[in-house]
Structures are given as structure tokens and as C-alpha cells.
Design an enzyme around this catalytic site. Sequence first.
Site, PDB file in Angstrom:
ATOM      1  N   ASP A  21       0.643  -1.170   0.346  1.00  7.80           N
ATOM      2  CA  ASP A  21       0.003   0.705   0.356  1.00  7.80           C
ATOM      3  C   ASP A  21       0.879   0.822  -0.419  1.00  7.80           C
ATOM      4  O   ASP A  21       0.335   2.209   0.636  1.00  7.80           O
ATOM      5  CB  ASP A  21      -0.978  -0.364   0.793  1.00  7.80           C
ATOM      6  CG  ASP A  21      -2.124  -1.294   1.581  1.00  7.80           C
ATOM      7  OD1 ASP A  21      -1.862  -1.985   0.272  1.00  7.80           O
ATOM      8  OD2 ASP A  21      -2.457  -1.865   2.970  1.00  7.80           O
ATOM      9  N   LYS A  81      -8.212  -4.024  -2.571  1.00 10.70           N
ATOM     10  CA  LYS A  81      -7.989  -4.813  -1.600  1.00 10.70           C
ATOM     11  C   LYS A  81      -8.424  -3.795  -0.886  1.00 10.70           C
ATOM     12  O   LYS A  81      -8.296  -2.834  -1.034  1.00 10.70           O
ATOM     13  CB  LYS A  81      -7.166  -5.258  -0.702  1.00 10.70           C
ATOM     14  CG  LYS A  81      -6.087  -4.195   0.357  1.00 10.70           C
ATOM     15  CD  LYS A  81      -4.932  -5.636   0.402  1.00 10.70           C
ATOM     16  CE  LYS A  81      -3.721  -4.033   1.558  1.00 10.70           C
ATOM     17  NZ  LYS A  81      -4.751  -3.896   2.442  1.00 10.70           N
ATOM     18  N   CYS A 114      -1.755  -2.615   8.589  1.00 12.89           N
ATOM     19  CA  CYS A 114      -2.011  -3.172   7.072  1.00 12.89           C
ATOM     20  C   CYS A 114      -0.547  -4.041   6.942  1.00 12.89           C
ATOM     21  O   CYS A 114      -0.677  -5.150   7.544  1.00 12.89           O
ATOM     22  CB  CYS A 114      -1.551  -2.846   5.915  1.00 12.89           C
ATOM     23  SG  CYS A 114      -3.626  -2.249   5.403  1.00 12.89           S
TER      24      CYS A 114
END
Length: 194
Positions: A21, A81, A114
Site C-alpha cells: 500500500d 484490496k 496493514c
Amino acid sequence: LPTMRPLGRLEPAATLFLCCDVQEAFRSATYRFPALIATAQRMLATSKLLDIPTVVTEQYPKGLKPTVTELDISGCAKFEKTMFTMATPEVCEWLRGHGPRKSAVIFGLESHVCVQQTTLDLLAEGYDVHVLVDGVSSQVPTDRSVAFRRMQSAGAFLTTSESVLMELIRGKDHPQFKAVSALLRTRPEEPLDF
């Protein structure tokens, strides 16, 4: 006989890279974002030099924008996601497709969400997880520090990109020694601390 602790040794043929990310929306809010970018660039270049499969995720890119343009993610598997963990069904299928590779090196955002959830999920699946201290960040430094403690206490290895690169090539006789060494010459002005 005493049980030997896992050493977490890295071999190119047994290693996967996970880029979590590193997206445009996080740029202005993330602690030492330029240093994170520098490490991600180093790792992505290494993945090409050493043929290490790499997966890139993007957290809800419609809202958080895509991976930053400074990163060359060509040749990487890429998945969108909405779960915080990278261990989505699609990514897990990709991981299973690289069967014998059980060492995961993770870098990206955010340390305490994450990255941490991915690390815990991969540890639960039997992976050796190596978290790059110089390649993981959060908006708040305290979140980052606490995440490192949590991941390490769960069994992850805290390390740096330079340590990983040198372990993967093992010495100057490796055919990619010069190319990998060249990647280590560039350092950010304000590195991520530990």
C-alpha cells in the site's frame, strides 16, 4: 537436545517480497515518506536483479489513489484490496503459487495496520517474515514503534534493506554483487529510524 530457534536465513530461491500500500494518498501524512520510497525502490530493483517474485497491494485505490509513480511495479503481481491485511484470498492464492518460498520480506504502509496484520497472518501460515525497519512507516511514529515490538514478539524478524540484500547475495562472488552494491550507495537524507 535443545530446540533451535529459527534463524530466518534468506535465500533468493526461497524468498518473496511484499510491497504494501505505498499509495499517493499517504504521501503527505506519513512519517518520513521519502525514506520509505527510497527503500521500496531499492527492494523492487533487487527483485528484478535476483528474480524474486513480488506482490504489490493497493488499499482501496479509488479513494486512496494508486501506488506512487516513483515505484516501478512492472513485473510485479498487483492486487487491490479493502481488507487491511495483504493476505486476501487473491494474494494467498498467489503465495501458494510460489510453493516452496517461505520467507517473506515486507515493506510499505502502515506499520501498525496493514503491515502488522499481514505479518501476523503470514506467521500463522508458517512463513518467516522479515519486516524492513527502513521500509515501513506510519503517520504517527509511536504507532510504528509499537508495531515493531508487536511483530517481533510474534516471531517476525526486524531487519533493514541493506542487511536483506547482503544476505541474499552472500558475498562479492555473486553475479549480481556490483548491481546490488550500487543500489546501496544511495541513502535518504532523513532515513527511517529505529
